[in-house]
Design a protein around this motif. Structure first.
Motif, PDB file in Angstrom:
ATOM      1  N   UNK A 297      52.246  43.314  50.997  1.00 13.39           N
ATOM      2  CA  UNK A 297      51.035  43.157  50.186  1.00 13.39           C
ATOM      3  C   UNK A 297      49.780  42.931  51.026  1.00 13.39           C
ATOM      4  N   UNK A 298      49.962  42.742  52.330  1.00 12.24           N
ATOM      5  CA  UNK A 298      48.821  42.460  53.206  1.00 12.24           C
ATOM      6  C   UNK A 298      48.532  43.597  54.182  1.00 12.24           C
ATOM      7  N   UNK A 299      49.172  44.723  54.013  1.00 18.10           N
ATOM      8  CA  UNK A 299      49.076  45.802  54.993  1.00 18.10           C
ATOM      9  C   UNK A 299      47.630  46.170  55.339  1.00 18.10           C
ATOM     10  N   UNK A 300      46.734  46.132  54.368  1.00 16.15           N
ATOM     11  CA  UNK A 300      45.339  46.499  54.613  1.00 16.15           C
ATOM     12  C   UNK A 300      44.626  45.482  55.493  1.00 16.15           C
ATOM     13  N   UNK A 301      45.216  44.276  55.613  1.00 21.16           N
ATOM     14  CA  UNK A 301      44.587  43.204  56.368  1.00 21.16           C
ATOM     15  C   UNK A 301      45.241  42.972  57.727  1.00 21.16           C
ATOM     16  N   UNK A 302      46.223  43.791  58.083  1.00 21.12           N
ATOM     17  CA  UNK A 302      46.996  43.534  59.288  1.00 21.12           C
ATOM     18  C   UNK A 302      46.801  44.606  60.352  1.00 21.12           C
ATOM     19  N   UNK A 303      46.768  44.149  61.595  1.00 19.84           N
ATOM     20  CA  UNK A 303      46.811  45.024  62.771  1.00 19.84           C
ATOM     21  C   UNK A 303      48.042  44.628  63.570  1.00 19.84           C
ATOM     22  N   UNK A 304      48.837  45.615  63.931  1.00 17.13           N
ATOM     23  CA  UNK A 304      50.011  45.345  64.748  1.00 17.13           C
ATOM     24  C   UNK A 304      49.652  45.386  66.222  1.00 17.13           C
ATOM     25  N   UNK A 305      50.168  44.418  66.981  1.00 19.34           N
ATOM     26  CA  UNK A 305      49.930  44.382  68.420  1.00 19.34           C
ATOM     27  C   UNK A 305      51.242  44.345  69.180  1.00 19.34           C
ATOM     28  N   UNK A 306      51.517  45.376  69.955  1.00 20.19           N
ATOM     29  CA  UNK A 306      52.743  45.447  70.756  1.00 20.19           C
ATOM     30  C   UNK A 306      52.395  45.114  72.200  1.00 20.19           C
ATOM     31  N   UNK A 307      53.023  44.078  72.717  1.00 17.91           N
ATOM     32  CA  UNK A 307      52.703  43.529  74.038  1.00 17.91           C
ATOM     33  C   UNK A 307      53.603  44.127  75.105  1.00 17.91           C
ATOM     34  N   UNK A 308      53.004  44.565  76.215  1.00 18.58           N
ATOM     35  CA  UNK A 308      53.775  45.201  77.279  1.00 18.58           C
ATOM     36  C   UNK A 308      53.878  44.383  78.554  1.00 18.58           C
ATOM     37  N   UNK A 309      53.555  43.087  78.490  1.00 15.10           N
ATOM     38  CA  UNK A 309      53.659  42.239  79.676  1.00 15.10           C
ATOM     39  C   UNK A 309      54.600  41.070  79.406  1.00 15.10           C
ATOM     40  N   UNK A 310      54.990  40.392  80.464  1.00 17.64           N
ATOM     41  CA  UNK A 310      55.798  39.186  80.334  1.00 17.64           C
ATOM     42  C   UNK A 310      55.051  38.019  80.960  1.00 17.64           C
ATOM     43  N   UNK A 311      54.872  36.969  80.190  1.00 17.77           N
ATOM     44  CA  UNK A 311      54.274  35.733  80.704  1.00 17.77           C
ATOM     45  C   UNK A 311      55.201  34.583  80.352  1.00 17.77           C
ATOM     46  N   UNK A 312      55.467  33.728  81.303  1.00 15.04           N
ATOM     47  CA  UNK A 312      56.327  32.581  81.044  1.00 15.04           C
ATOM     48  C   UNK A 312      55.700  31.327  81.622  1.00 15.04           C
ATOM     49  N   UNK A 313      56.174  30.189  81.132  1.00 17.49           N
ATOM     50  CA  UNK A 313      55.663  28.907  81.600  1.00 17.49           C
ATOM     51  C   UNK A 313      56.542  28.413  82.743  1.00 17.49           C
ATOM     52  N   UNK A 314      55.916  28.169  83.897  1.00 14.64           N
ATOM     53  CA  UNK A 314      56.647  27.660  85.050  1.00 14.64           C
ATOM     54  C   UNK A 314      56.884  26.154  84.906  1.00 14.64           C
ATOM     55  N   UNK A 315      57.694  25.596  85.783  1.00 16.18           N
ATOM     56  CA  UNK A 315      58.076  24.189  85.677  1.00 16.18           C
ATOM     57  C   UNK A 315      56.892  23.239  85.769  1.00 16.18           C
ATOM     58  N   UNK A 316      55.803  23.668  86.448  1.00 18.38           N
ATOM     59  CA  UNK A 316      54.627  22.806  86.567  1.00 18.38           C
ATOM     60  C   UNK A 316      53.622  23.023  85.448  1.00 18.38           C
ATOM     61  N   UNK A 317      54.004  23.847  84.443  1.00 17.34           N
ATOM     62  CA  UNK A 317      53.131  24.094  83.302  1.00 17.34           C
ATOM     63  C   UNK A 317      52.214  25.294  83.456  1.00 17.34           C
ATOM     64  N   UNK A 318      52.235  25.934  84.627  1.00 13.12           N
ATOM     65  CA  UNK A 318      51.416  27.126  84.851  1.00 13.12           C
ATOM     66  C   UNK A 318      51.941  28.294  84.018  1.00 13.12           C
ATOM     67  N   UNK A 319      51.025  29.031  83.400  1.00 12.77           N
ATOM     68  CA  UNK A 319      51.385  30.268  82.708  1.00 12.77           C
ATOM     69  C   UNK A 319      51.362  31.403  83.733  1.00 12.77           C
ATOM     70  N   UNK A 320      52.507  32.032  83.937  1.00 14.88           N
ATOM     71  CA  UNK A 320      52.621  33.069  84.964  1.00 14.88           C
ATOM     72  C   UNK A 320      52.885  34.424  84.310  1.00 14.88           C
TER      73      UNK A 320
END
Length: 324
Positions: A120-143
Motif C-alpha cells: 500500500x506504500x509503493x508510491x512512497x518507497x524507494x528501494x536501495x540495494x547496498x554493494x559495500x560491507x561495513x562492520x563495527x570493529x572491537x574499538x567501535x570504529x565503523x570499517x
C-alpha cells in the motif's frame, strides 16, 4: 537547508547508514538524524563516530549539529533513509510518517525484499540495494572493507531525481534504475550465502568459502534462487563488482564448476576475517533477519510449490541457533 539540496533525514544509525553519513559529511550535504529516544540522542551527541574507509583512512564525524529527537522535529523531509532491520520496518515507517513531506519518499536499504511487505506504500518507497560491507570493529570504529555502490530505484518503476549520484560521489557510486526488483533478487541470493549460510555455520567468509563443502552448499543455495527467479521471470540486475547468479548457480548459463569454486575461494581469501551481519547477530545473541533472507526464498518458493531444500536447511539451522 540549502535550496540546492533536497531535505534528507536518516532514522537508524548503523553500519550501512554510517557509510552514507560519511559520504554526506565529506560532500557537505545537509542531513538530519532522527533519534528514537533520548539515550540514543545523548550517546551520538557525546561521542563522534570514527569511520575507516577502504583505503584505511580514519575520519571522525561529529553528529552533534545533525541530531534531533523524532518527537521534537518540526521539519518535513523529501527523503528519509530507514536504517533498521526488516523486523523493525513497520515501526520505523510509523514513527517517521509525520516527518515525511507529502511528496516525500522513504528509502529502504534493508536486505531481502522489504518493499514487497508494504504494497500500500509503493508510491512512497524507494528501494536501495547496498554493494559495500561495513562492520563495527572491537574499538567501535565503523570499517568499510570494500568500495561499493548504492542502487536506487522507485518501486513503481518511476525515474528518480538525478541529483543522487552527485550527493554521494565519489565515496559511494550511485546507479539509478527503473528495475530495482532484479537487483533486489540478486542481492537476496548473495545474502543467502554470505549471511544465511555463514550464520548457519557461525563462520567467517574465509572459513566458509575455503572449505569445499561450504562452497558446494553455497552453489546449491544459489541454484535454487536462480531456478526461482527463472520461474518468476525476474530479470537479474547485477550489483557492480558482483558475479551474476545465473553464472554461479547450476543450469543454463553457468560457468564451469571449477571456475565457480575459484570465485568463492577468491571471496573467502579477500574477506577472510569478515563475520557478516547475521553471524555477528548470533555472536551477540541477537535475533537475525533470516526470515527475510533464506526464509523469504522458502516462503515464495512454497507459494509456487518449488522445493528449495538448501535454503530451508539454512533457515531451520539459524532459527535453532537463535533459540539456544
Amino acid at each position: 537547508m540549502n535550496d540546492f539540496f533536497p531535505s534528507i533525514a536518516i532514522c537508524g544509525i548503523g553500519s550501512v547508514t554510517v557509510t552514507i553519513v560519511h559520504a554526506f559529511h565529506q560532500n557537505k550535504v545537509p542531513f538530519k538524524i532522527l533519534c528514537k529516544d533520548q539515550t540514543r540522542f545523548d550517546f551520538l551527541k557525546e561521542k563522534p563516530i570514527q569511520f575507516k574507509d577502504p583505503d584505511g583512512k580514519i575520519i571522525k564525524i561529529d553528529l552533534g549539529d545533525h541530531l534531533t529527537l523524532i518527537q521534537d522535529s518540526k521539519d518535513k523531509f523529501d527523503f528519509i533513509f530507514l536504517g533498521c532491520k526488516n523486523q523493525s520496518l513497520n515501526e520505523y515507517l510509523s514513527i517517521t510518517e509525520n516527518a515525511l513531506d507529502s511528496n516525500g519518499k522513504w528509502i529502504l536499504i534493508q536486505n531481502g525484499l522489504p518493499e514487497t511487505h508494504f504494497p500500500n506504500l509503493m508510491e512512497k518507497l524507494i528501494g536501495g540495494v547496498v554493494g559495500w560491507n561495513t562492520q563495527v570493529l572491537s574499538d567501535g570504529t565503523y570499517f568499510q572493507s570494500n568500495p561499493g555502490s548504492l542502487i536506487l530505484g522507485g518501486c513503481n518503476q518511476t525515474k528518480l531525481n538525478p541529483i543522487w549520484p552527485s550527493l554521494l560521489h565519489p565515496w559511494i557510486e550511485v546507479k539509478l534504475t527503473e528495475e530495482i526488483l532484479g537487483y533486489r533478487w540478486h542481492k537476496l541470493a548473495i545474502n543467502a550465502i554470505i549471511n544465511g549460510l555463514a550464520a548457519s555455520k557461525q563462520l567467517s567468509l574465509g572459513q566458509l568459502f575455503l572449505n569445499e563443502e561450504g562452497r558446494k552448499e553455497a552453489i546449491s543455495i544459489l541454484t535454487e534462487v536462480k531456478q526461482l527467479m527463472f520461474f518468476l521471470k525476474i530479470k537479474e540486475g547485477v550489483v557492480p563488482g558482483s558475479v551474476p547468479i545465473h553464472k554461479l548457480g547450476d543450469g543454463k548459463g553457468a560457468l564451469p564448476v571449477w571456475i565457480r569454486h575459484l570465485i568463492l575461494i577468491f571471496l573467502g581469501l579477500k574477506y577472510f576475517k569478515i563475520r557478516t551481519s547475521m553471524v555477528q547477530d548470533l555472536d551477540h545473541k541477537r535475533k537475525t533477519e533470516i526470515n527475510y533472507i533464506n526464509g523469504e526464498i522458502v516462503k515464495i518458493a512454497g507459494l509456487h510449490k518449488i522445493p528449495v531444500p538448501a535454503n530451508l536447511k539454512v533457515l531451520n539451522e539459524v532459527l535453532k541457533l537463535e533459540s539456544e
